[in-house]
Structures are given as structure tokens and as C-alpha cells.
Design an enzyme around this catalytic site. Structure first.
Site, PDB file in Angstrom:
ATOM      1  CE  LYS B  82      -3.849   1.919   2.728  1.00 21.50           C
ATOM      2  NZ  LYS B  82      -4.664   1.714   3.961  1.00 21.50           N
ATOM      3  CB  SER B 157      -8.080   3.461   3.052  1.00 23.79           C
ATOM      4  OG  SER B 157      -7.170   2.893   3.976  1.00 23.79           O
ATOM      5  CB  SER B 181      -8.122   0.619   6.004  1.00 24.34           C
ATOM      6  OG  SER B 181      -8.860   1.812   6.018  1.00 24.34           O
TER       7      SER B 181
END
Lengths: 95, 497
Positions: B82, B157, B181
Site C-alpha cells: 500500500k 482504504s 481498512s
């Protein structure tokens, strides 16, 4: 409690943001919605409750006071929008 | 080449270690897969094709490349991370215009550990800006699509991480979880996603959103894969004073130590199984619980009475911490600067207004408001008190059970654009994931099958006491083998190469 237009303007200044008039209006409406929801917390009796700020117990971590050099100046300046090879350059602060 | 990509992380690392496949072959297979699917899925912000290939070639040529023996746990295994995790020499944007050109001079500890284990990093994955969002629509680099249905969000997210692994572009990914997330996108994309206990994984080099809630964890296609990745990234680190100095169990080895669920008590909180949860989600999760009972688990009702107030407490804490953490973006040391501004305060304001997207500005504003003079006790302190009550709910529940089970999210993946204009509705989708971050507890999203109406994946959340990742993984591993196996994601299947 309702958040007023002036309060949104004041918070934007504290948060160092410039908001368009349109954004101030939009945030005003949304903040009142969100805060109405947040106010449901007032249904919870918390007088005798100790606040929990972190899920782990913090203790002060001591280490030996040894000088280290992890990064060199060039590497740290490389991402600066403006630098003079030695320092970060900022807009004039004192006239 | 698709055959290589469809293998699990566990199996590909065995074949790499045995010398059946070269690291270059495996990296090439992933890059081909990414070439095919990336235009539709858009999981990546930055691809690292050249670095990945060079690293693979170096590793294959024994003695010439980085000196990582084949016995290392991730030798030659392509993974992705990420874009909130700092990567030395590779831009780290956090999905924000503010950091579009920011190139860290250090690796996050979790990234360093992946590299030390021999992993090959394929690139940096899309996300909601600064991890603020539940759909990956708040990325300055455009949204990611759900591989199961390209009209749906992948969740957020860590939506890029979820989509990349679900679409078989990488064998595993790192995500971060501040309020769900990792778990919610894992649920929406049919993956195993684990949010470890707060303090299990060092946050050093993770660009901070809400420091008392953030935690890094694995997102994979199987439980065993997640166990392998967790073992690599977990552990104490002197550079993160909140990382806990506790030994790291051999999670993959622990999976072989349990054969059924006899003796295990699963708590089912009434608050997670009642009103507000889509019927198809309840049905899929119930079937998984029934499977657990067949495997010997005993289920008991438990209560988490403050669940209804957890989202409100969570958002105050998260926004307050965010407003403080994001004060560092001042246009001076790194990141975007409005070069037109002549005066310092005006430079801060115009830089931050242009650099941050709308959701980030909204959260900074609300956090600033909650911490401002006269409001601190009413909001931040109140939320921290409710946070204590949420934690106590879990501690009491764990007196009656070993793990807690319930849906990860009240719905399956929702449509792109469906909730983006209504922030409060978006926040409320986090109702079953936020409480764990408040309490610091570990939780795993286990794919339990496809929902009967939407045809989209459903995740069951398995929650355990602090540092019970080993138990959670064991339970998930046993259940996984007795639940429907997911097919190739329907939205990208027609793109098979």
C-alpha cells in the site's frame, strides 16, 4: 448545537486551510449532520470512566545517549520544494 | 503464465525455494497479469517493473545479486505494498496530490522486513488519500475497481491492495487498518485480511493517519499465506515506541497444530447480527458459523453493548489524531508547495488547500474543531471515555468465549459513486470494524462464500484477545478448508490471458 458559517471559517484558519465560499457552505451542512450523530455519545454515562487514549500501556523508553547519523543532509533536502543546498528555504517571515 | 499467478503464496515460495521456478519467471508472470488487468482494475499508483525484474535476475544469478539465500521465507515471491508505507527511492504518495513527488530516503520497517525475507516488490498500491475512506474513491490517482464486479468499489482504504491480490496480480500485499481498512476491502474482494494487535507490527515508516489506531497487516488469498506474511513483518522495533516487545510465534507452524474446533467457544454478539445487516450477508456468515459448529466449536451469545456508539467515538479520535498528524504537511520540508504564495501563513493555507483532497480536508477540519479550545472535553475526552467502555465490552465478552465472530461489514461491495457524496453514510459502513481499532484487538476477515443476491464475496470477522493472532489464524485455517472455495473473480475472468 449548530456550527455556524463563522465557526467553519474560524476552524479553517486554525487548520491552515483556505476554503471557497461553496466549500464553507457544504462543510457547514455536513458538519452539522456528522456532529448530530457524534452527539449520540452524550447518551453514554461516562462520569466515572477513565479515558483510554492508546490501546497499549506506554512506558518511557530509555536508550543510551549516543550520537548517530542516519541520513545525510542531501537526502533530507532532496524532497524540499525549495532549498539552497544547506537549508530549507521558506517565504520571508520578518519584513 | 496465468497458472503461476493462480498459485498461493505458500505454494509459489515452495517452488521457488526448490528451484523449480526462477524468480524472473514468477515476476514476469505477475507483470504480464498486471499488464492485462491494470487498465480495468487500476490497483497500482506506481509500478516497479524494472526494479522487480532486476532484483529477480540478481537473485537467480547466485552470488551476483542481493545475497538472500533461497531458504529465506519469501525468496523471490512477488508482493505489493500500500502506498502509505515508505519505500526507499520509490515515490510514496499516500494517494495524495500533496505527496505526488515525494521519494522517501528510508524504508518502512515492514517493507525492510519483506525485503530481508527475499520478497520482490512489484509496486505501490492505490488507496484512499492518507487512508481516509472506505472505498478507494478518495484517491488523487483515480478509483480502483473491484475485480469481482468492475462497477463496484473494492472497499477501502486498502482497496488497491485488495484488488491486486484478488485479481492475482501479486501473491500477497500489505495493507494498513485504522478503522477497518484491511478487513473491509478483504471482505469486499474475497480475501483473507488480518489486522494484527496494536503494537504487533512496527509502524515506523507508515505515514501516520491516526497513530493510536493504525496497524499494518497482510492481505492474501489464503490463511496460510497471511500467516507467512505476518510472521515476516511482526516484532518489536526500537524505532516505534508503541511496538510491543513480545516474542513472535511461528504462525505458519501453528496452523498444523490444530485439527478441529473442539473445545473452542465462539461468541456471537447480538449487536453484530441484528438490524442493519443485509440478509444475504447474515445468511452467508450464519452458514460459516454452522460449519464451525460442525467442526466442534460451541457458540454462545455475547454482548458488546457500546457497539452503537463506537463509530462516533472512533471518528472523533481518528479525526483529532489526523488533524494533528497532518499538520506536518506545510510545504517546506517535503511535498507540494504553492510557490505563488508570498507570505508564510498564506503559503501554508494555499499549499494545504490545493494539496489535500476534500475528505482529508473534512477530517482535518472536524478534528481541529474537536480539539479546539472549549470543545476538547465534550468531544475528544468523551470519545476516549467511550473508547474505554468499548474495550471493556470486549474484555468481558472474552471471559465467556475464545474468539468472537460476526460480519466484517453490513453489506457486500457497494457501487462506485454510491456513497461518495454522503460522508456520514460512508462512515457508518465501518460499524463492525471500528471497535477493534479502538480496543487495539486483532481481527481477521475470512471469505465465507458469495452472497446469494449480489454474487459478491462476504467476509466473516474473527476477533480475538490481544496477541491471539495464532489462535485466530488456526480457527480461520480450519474453517477455510470447510467453506466454499472462491472462483476466479468474475469481473476479470473474461480477461484471463
Amino acid at each position: 448545537m449548530k456550527i455556524s458559517h463563522d465557526e467553519v471559517v474560524k476552524v479553517a484558519a486554525l487548520a491552515r486551510l483556505n476554503l471557497s465560499e461553496e466549500k464553507i457552505e457544504l462543510f457547514g451542512v455536513q458538519f452539522n449532520d456528522i456532529l448530530d450523530y457524534i452527539h449520540t455519545l452524550n447518551q453514554v454515562e461516562t462520569n466515572a470512566v477513565e479515558p483510554l487514549y492508546s490501546p497499549v500501556t506506554h512506558s518511557t523508553v530509555f536508550r543510551d545517549d549516543v550520537v548517530r547519523k542516519d541520513y545525510d543532509r542531501d537526502a533530507l533536502l532532496a524532497n524540499a520544494p525549495e532549498n539552497d543546498g544547506q537549508f530549507f528555504v521558506v517565504p520571508r517571515i520578518v519584513g | 503464465m496465468i497458472e503461476i499467478c493462480t498459485e498461493t503464496l505458500a505454494s509459489i515460495r515452495r517452488r521457488l525455494a526448490a528451484g523449480e521456478l526462477s524468480a524472473e519467471e514468477v515476476v514476469r508472470a505477475c507483470l504480464e497479469r498486471i499488464d492485462t488487468l491494470e487498465p480495468t482494475v487500476h490497483a497500482f499508483i506506481t509500478r516497479m517493473d524494472e526494479q522487480a525484474l532486476a532484483q529477480a535476475r540478481g537473485m537467480d544469478a547466485a552470488g551476483r545479486g542481493p545475497d538472500v539465500p533461497r531458504t529465506h521465507p519469501l525468496w523471490g515471491v512477488p508482493v505489493a505494498i500500500k502506498d502509505v508505507l515508505s519505500s526507499k527511492g520509490v515515490r510514496t504518495t499516500c494517494g495524495s496530490r500533496m505527496l505526488a513527488d515525494y521519494v522517501p530516503c528510508f524504508d518502512a520497517v515492514a517493507v525492510e522486513k519483506l525485503k530481508d525475507a527475499g520478497a520482490i516488490i512489484l509496486g505501490k498500491l492505490n488507496m484512499d488519500e492518507f487512508a481516509m475512506g472506505s472505498s478507494t474513491e478518495n484517491s488523487a490517482f483515480g478509483p480502483t475497481r473491484n475485480p469481482w464486479n468492475l462497477d463496484k468499489v473494492p472497499g477501502g482504504s486498502s482497496g488497491g491492495s485488495a484488488a491486486a491480490v484478488a485479481a492475482h496480480m501479486a501473491f500477497g500485499a500489505l495493507g494498513t487498518d485504522t478503522g477497518g481498512s484491511i478487513r473491509q476491502p478483504a471482505s469486499f474482494c474475497g480475501l483473507v485480511g488480518l489486522k494484527p494487535t496494536y503494537g504487533r507490527v512496527s509502524r515506523y515508516g507508515l505515514v501516520a493517519y491516526a497513530s493510536s489506531l493504525d496497524q499494518i497487516g497482510p492481505m492474501c488469498r489464503t490463511v496460510e499465506d497471511a500467516a507467512i506474511l505476518l510472521k515476516v513483518i511482526a516484532g518489536h522495533d526500537a524505532r516505534d515506541s508503541t511496538s510491543v516487545d513480545a516474542p513472535v510465534p511461528d504462525y505458519p507452524a501453528m496452523l498444523a497444530e490444530r485439527f478441529d474446533l473442539s473445545g473452542l467457544t465462539v461468541g456471537l454478539p447480538g449487536e453484530y447480527w441484528g438490524e442493519g445487516v443485509d440478509a444475504e450477508v447474515v445468511t452467508a456468515c450464519r452458514e460459516a458459523i454452522t460449519a464451525a459448529e460442525r467442526l466442534g466449536a460451541k457458540c454462545v451469545p455475547v454482548s458488546l453493548p457500546h457497539t452503537a456508539h463506537a463509530v462516533a467515538a472512533y471518528y472523533i479520535v481518528a479525526m483529532a489524531e489526523a488533524s494533528s498528524n497532518l499538520a506536518r504537511f506545510d510545504g517546506i520540508r517535503y511535498g507540494f508547495r504553492d510557490g505563488q504564495a508570498r507570505e508564510l501563513i498564506e503559503m501554508y493555507r494555499s499549499t494545504r488547500s490545493q494539496g489535500f483532497g476534500e475528505e482529508v480536508q473534512r477530517r482535518i477540519m472536524l478534528g481541529t474543531f474537536a480539539l479546539s479550545s472549549g470543545y476538547y472535553d465534550a468531544y475528544y475526552k468523551k470519545a476516549a471515555q467511550v473508547r474505554r467502555l468499548v474495550q471493556q465490552d470486549f474484555l468481558r465478552a472474552f471471559d465467556q468465549c475464545d474468539v468472537i465472530g460476526g460480519p466484517v461489514a453490513p453489506t457486500t461491495a457497494f457501487g462506485l459513486g454510491e456513497k461518495i457524496d454522503d460522508p456520514l453514510t460512508m462512515y457508518l459502513t465501518d460499524i463492525f470494524t471500528n471497535p477493534l481499532n479502538l480496543a487495539g484487538l486483532p481481527g481477521l476477515s475470512l471469505p465465507v462464500g458469495l452472497a446469494k443476491d449480489s454474487g459478491l464475496p462476504v467476509g466473516l470477522q474473527i476477533i480475538g484477545p490481544n496477541f491471539s493472532e495464532g489462535l485466530i489464524l488456526q480457527v480461520a485455517y480450519i474453517m477455510e478448508r470447510n467453506l466454499p472455495v472462491l472462483s476466479m473473480p468474475a469481473g476479470v475472468e473474461q480477461n484471463r490471458s
